[in-house]
Design an enzyme around this catalytic site. Structure first.
Site, PDB file in Angstrom:
ATOM      1  N   VAL A 190     -17.410  14.441 -10.264  1.00  0.00           N
ATOM      2  CA  VAL A 190     -17.193  13.453 -11.326  1.00  0.00           C
ATOM      3  C   VAL A 190     -16.814  12.098 -10.722  1.00  0.00           C
ATOM      4  O   VAL A 190     -17.282  11.050 -11.180  1.00  0.00           O
ATOM      5  CB  VAL A 190     -16.121  13.942 -12.312  1.00  0.00           C
ATOM      6  CG1 VAL A 190     -15.785  12.873 -13.334  1.00  0.00           C
ATOM      7  CG2 VAL A 190     -16.608  15.197 -13.031  1.00  0.00           C
ATOM      8  N   GLY A 274     -17.273  23.036  -4.464  1.00  0.00           N
ATOM      9  CA  GLY A 274     -16.078  23.593  -3.856  1.00  0.00           C
ATOM     10  C   GLY A 274     -16.106  23.503  -2.337  1.00  0.00           C
ATOM     11  O   GLY A 274     -17.039  22.958  -1.742  1.00  0.00           O
ATOM     12  N   ALA A 323      -4.655  16.871  -0.484  1.00  0.00           N
ATOM     13  CA  ALA A 323      -4.044  16.275   0.704  1.00  0.00           C
ATOM     14  C   ALA A 323      -2.528  16.262   0.604  1.00  0.00           C
ATOM     15  O   ALA A 323      -1.828  16.550   1.591  1.00  0.00           O
ATOM     16  CB  ALA A 323      -4.579  14.857   0.906  1.00  0.00           C
ATOM     17  N   HIS A 447       9.783  -2.570 -20.810  1.00  0.00           N
ATOM     18  CA  HIS A 447       8.793  -2.916 -21.840  1.00  0.00           C
ATOM     19  C   HIS A 447       8.235  -4.310 -21.561  1.00  0.00           C
ATOM     20  O   HIS A 447       8.994  -5.235 -21.255  1.00  0.00           O
ATOM     21  CB  HIS A 447       9.443  -2.917 -23.229  1.00  0.00           C
ATOM     22  CG  HIS A 447       8.533  -3.391 -24.312  1.00  0.00           C
ATOM     23  ND1 HIS A 447       7.548  -2.594 -24.839  1.00  0.00           N
ATOM     24  CD2 HIS A 447       8.444  -4.600 -24.955  1.00  0.00           C
ATOM     25  CE1 HIS A 447       6.895  -3.289 -25.774  1.00  0.00           C
ATOM     26  NE2 HIS A 447       7.425  -4.499 -25.855  1.00  0.00           N
TER      27      HIS A 447
END
Length: 468
Positions: A190, A274, A323, A447
């Protein structure tokens, strides 16, 4: 014969971190690593050289191109004729890699770690340690840490070569392929598919499993798939690949989907199904190093193998092939050798997918908690109600907090949205210390920040969310 307290076989994230930590603890340390890049020794393993780091550099470049080409218009900015120079983009990626791999070499020198370039092989046990072939030189080590990592798994029908590539090949395309096929809808597929889609490729993703990102929270998976499909990634699930043929100028892939046979034509094909443990040349069979049925090195809870004073960490022992998991194991095993209490909490290791939007999670999903018989309560907050996300112009996604219904202890946090790769660290810290949703919800957050979405989701567990 040179003798060391600790010899590390493998210079990736697990190996080089283990070597540095062992040196910090006062041990004499050596590391043998065979990775070569551009004909030169290059520490850092797959992650720094052909994995995590270069892929993130390309993801960033492609996101900037997408933003300039399309997304800045709503800010009142018009850019005409934006072009991508693939060679320059790859050059930037390589310079980032050079800085980081060079940094590891500097840290080895700083910590007086001897570096051998080549393969490490266990030869025989000797009084007080092991004799190891370190790149053609026999050395003696009192303790050995195996950190040899993993290799991409090849599809039997599609061996790597030519127009069929694994992750490293997908980082080196000289031009943007018009039609890109990806076998495997996991993290690597992806991410790399996203890079080339943003640069103009038509991307088709073929996945054998029936759904997208099944280990992730179901709500996160649905939202991420919806966003990726809107971007133009074409996903096909429950497919069975029956033939792959490299025709020289293209690759044809024949697969079965919904009992129909389909043949698709691509300029390039990425296979990302994989990874497998890398124990080649280690001498495992000769010295009796025990492997499991899938080829991973077997260890106990303290990283001991079945051989005295031989330890193993990282991808080569299985578990999450990440990792940061290997790095923490590297620290832990060095401390264990030093007689300390090295430890990794595997229940709160974060997972991150660096797409746009990003995906991150840690801990249990709602369904996994229920499968364990835990009654849960949840809180969810959308980035569309977060001021900073709206200001950025990226209000996609949400944060979801899963907590124990009786104790309010946070069991898992799941996110899809802007910069969630950074936000997940706060959730991991909270869970590491056994914090509750109320603890998180009552912690003051600046904020406007994206982190307020995490705060509000935590407050939502107790039905106290303010801005929803």
């Amino acid at each position: 014969m040179d003798t060391y307290d600790v010899l590390v076989i493998g210079g990736g994230p697990g190996g080089y971190v283990a070597a540095i930590r062992a040196a910090q603890l006062g041990f004499s340390v050596a590391c043998v690593d065979a990775f070569t890049r551009d004909g030169k020794p290059s520490l850092g393993g797959t992650c720094l050289n052909i994995g995590c780091i270069p892929s993130k550099a390309l993801l960033d470049s492609s996101e900037k191109f997408e933003m300039i080409s399309h997304d800045v218009q709503e800010h009142g900015i018009t850019v005409e004729g934006a072009k991508i120079d693939v060679a320059k983009m790859l050059g930037r990626k390589n310079s980032v890699v050079d800085k980081l791999t060079g940094g590891v070499a500097y840290l080895f020198k700083k910590n007086k770690i001897k570096s051998y370039h080549g393969y490490g092989k266990l030869l025989r046990q000797d009084e007080g340690g092991w004799i190891v072939d370190a790149a053609g030189t026999e050395v003696k080590a009192k303790n050995v840490i195996v950190a040899t990592g993993s290799n991409p798994r090849a599809l039997p029908l599609a061996p790597f070569g030519g127009n069929i590539v694994e992750n490293s090949g997908a980082l080196e395309f000289g031009e943007v392929p018009k039609r890109l096929g990806v076998i495997g809808a996991g993290v690597i597929g992806v991410e790399l598919g996203s890079v080339w889609r943003r640069l103009g490729a038509q991307v088709t993703v073929l996945e054998a499993l029936p759904g997208f990102l099944l280990p992730a929270d179901a709500a996160v998976s649905r939202e991420a798939l919806k966003q990726f499909q809107k971007q133009g990634l074409d996903f096909h699930f429950s497919v069975n690949i029956t033939e792959v043929r490299d025709n020289g100028g293209s690759v044809s892939v024949t697969y079965t989907e919904k009992e129909q046979s389909v043949t698709a034509e691509f300029d390039k094909l990425i296979v990302s199904i994989g990874r497998v443990p890398n124990t080649e040349g280690l001498g495992a069979a000769q010295v009796g190093l025990e492997l499991d049925e899938r080829g991973f090195v077997k260890i106990d809870e303290h990283y001991h193998t079945n051989l005295p004073s031989v330890y193993a960490i990282g991808d080569v022992v299985g578990g999450a092939m990440l990792a940061h998991k290997a790095e923490d194991e590297g620290v832990a095993v060095a401390e264990i050798i030093a007689g300390q209490a090295g430890h990794v909490n595997y229940d709160v290791i974060p997972w991150v997918i660096y797409t746009s939007p990003e995906i991150a999670w840690a801990g249990l999903t709602e369904q996994a908690a229920k499968d364990k018989g835990i009654a849960v309560k949840t809180g969810q907050f959308p980035f569309s109600a977060n001021g900073r996300a709206l200001g950025h112009g990226d209000p996609r996604g949400f944060v979801k907090v899963v907590a124990d219904a009786s104790t309010d202890k946070v069991l898992g946090v799941h996110m899809v949205g802007p910069n969630v790769s950074e936000l997940i660290a706060e959730a991991v810290t909270l869970m590491e210390f056994g914090g509750s949703a109320e603890d998180l919800g009552r912690t003051v957050h600046a904020h406007p920040t994206l982190s307020e979405a995490l705060k509000e989701a935590a407050m939502g567990v107790g039905k106290m969310a303010i801005h929803l």
